[in-house]
Design a protein around this motif. Structure first.
Motif, PDB file in Angstrom:
ATOM      1  N   TYR A 109       1.017  -1.220  -0.045  1.00 62.74           N
ATOM      2  CA  TYR A 109      -0.182  -0.110   0.016  1.00 62.74           C
ATOM      3  C   TYR A 109       0.941   1.144  -0.133  1.00 62.74           C
ATOM      4  N   GLY A 110       0.108   2.385  -0.225  1.00 64.01           N
ATOM      5  CA  GLY A 110       1.158   3.761  -0.164  1.00 64.01           C
ATOM      6  C   GLY A 110       1.601   4.254  -1.494  1.00 64.01           C
ATOM      7  N   LEU A 112      -0.169   5.396  -4.061  1.00 66.55           N
ATOM      8  CA  LEU A 112      -0.525   6.634  -4.701  1.00 66.55           C
ATOM      9  C   LEU A 112      -0.489   8.067  -3.570  1.00 66.55           C
ATOM     10  N   ASN A 113      -0.139   7.706  -2.494  1.00 67.01           N
ATOM     11  CA  ASN A 113      -0.205   8.907  -1.663  1.00 67.01           C
ATOM     12  C   ASN A 113       1.213   9.228  -0.893  1.00 67.01           C
ATOM     13  N   HIS A 115       3.415   7.029   0.841  1.00 67.06           N
ATOM     14  CA  HIS A 115       3.644   6.644   2.046  1.00 67.06           C
ATOM     15  C   HIS A 115       4.236   5.165   1.789  1.00 67.06           C
ATOM     16  N   ASP A 203      -7.326   1.528  -4.058  1.00 67.79           N
ATOM     17  CA  ASP A 203      -6.895   1.562  -2.582  1.00 67.79           C
ATOM     18  C   ASP A 203      -5.433   1.975  -2.492  1.00 67.79           C
ATOM     19  N   GLY A 204      -4.748   2.251  -3.425  1.00 64.56           N
ATOM     20  CA  GLY A 204      -3.324   2.679  -3.388  1.00 64.56           C
ATOM     21  C   GLY A 204      -2.355   1.407  -3.140  1.00 64.56           C
ATOM     22  N   TYR A 209      -1.751   1.101  -8.419  1.00 68.25           N
ATOM     23  CA  TYR A 209      -0.664   2.137  -9.138  1.00 68.25           C
ATOM     24  C   TYR A 209      -0.404   1.773 -10.434  1.00 68.25           C
TER      25      TYR A 209
END
Length: 253
Positions: A109-110, A112-113, A115, A203-204, A209
């Motif tokens: 995860y992370g 797209l943001n 993190h 949901d990233g 992605y």
């Protein structure tokens, strides 16, 4: 079999990969563990390009070993696709058989943001290469500790019924298909399942992605992380075969 033995896993894969057809490179290191990418030595322009990745979550070890079993069984012979693969994205979690990496970062995860975990940064740094290798399709091998049945996540902007039907039929030979409904499927959220599919969740994840970068179809297999290891590994092996058969049925225009 020591399912935590990362070195043995890589040695088995490397020893059974024809160096005349596939080459490998280290995308980066995490806690001194290399993340390996295997890719065709020569891209056949008439074939589809697909990328298979496993081991985002360290305790989901049957995906990497299923990929290994596929290779040991001669799965790389006579391929009709340009197959590339990353056996284990999260080696520090894999050797500990813990979900997240050694720092507790979430590898899947992370994207797209911003993190990003250590592993995520390595994948993003190599995104131009990975986009080419996943040009026609992407498969991510997962296990699910929250459900006892099999299902798929799918991100797609094209017709996918033949592919998803084939994968669901394969999964049903090993497990029950998760019934329709809203389920808790992992720590990151609840999702609606219909016909064995969770569709277009943005949901990233790494799948999400890749879709934003133009990959037309991204699928995540969710084999239940319960029960005997043998069937779980066998399911992954067979799912890989089915996925590659789908992309090998058509020659690139």
């Amino acid at each position: 079999m020591d399912t935590k033995d990362y070195v043995k896993l890589l040695n088995l894969i490397t020893a059974n990969t024809d160096s005349q057809k596939h080459v490998y490179q280290v995308l980066g290191d995490v806690e001194s563990y290399p993340i390996y990418l295997f890719q065709p030595k020569r891209i056949n322009p008439e074939y589809k390009n697909v990328l298979i990745v496993s081991g985002f979550h360290g305790e989901e070890f049957c995906g990497p070993w299923g990929l290994c079993k596929f290779i040991l069984a001669g799965g790389l012979q006579d391929l009709k696709v340009n197959l590339s693969f990353i056996p284990v994205v999260n080696p520090s979690g894999f050797v500990r058989q813990q979900r997240y990496n050694v720092w507790g970062e979430v590898s899947n995860y992370g994207y797209l943001n911003g993190h990003l975990s250590h592993e995520g940064k390595i994948l993003v740094q190599n995104n131009q290469l990975l986009i080419v290798l996943a040009r026609d399709g992407f498969l991510s091998l997962h296990e699910n500790a929250w459900q006892k049945d099999f299902f798929l996540y799918i991100l797609s902007k094209q017709s996918d019924s033949k592919l998803t039907e084939g994968l669901l039929k394969t999964g049903s030979k090993f497990f029950k298909i998760l019934p329709d409904g809203k389920y808790h499927t992992d720590p990151e959220g609840d999702y609606t399942v219909k016909g064995g599919l969770v569709r277009n969740v943005l949901d990233g994840t790494f799948d999400h992605y890749l879709q934003t970068l133009g990959i037309p179809i991204c699928i995540t297999t969710e084999v239940p992380a319960q029960g005997m290891i043998g069937p779980r590994i066998g399911a992954h092996q067979t799912l890989i075969q089915n996925f590659l058969s789908f992309f090998g049925t058509e020659i690139r225009a």
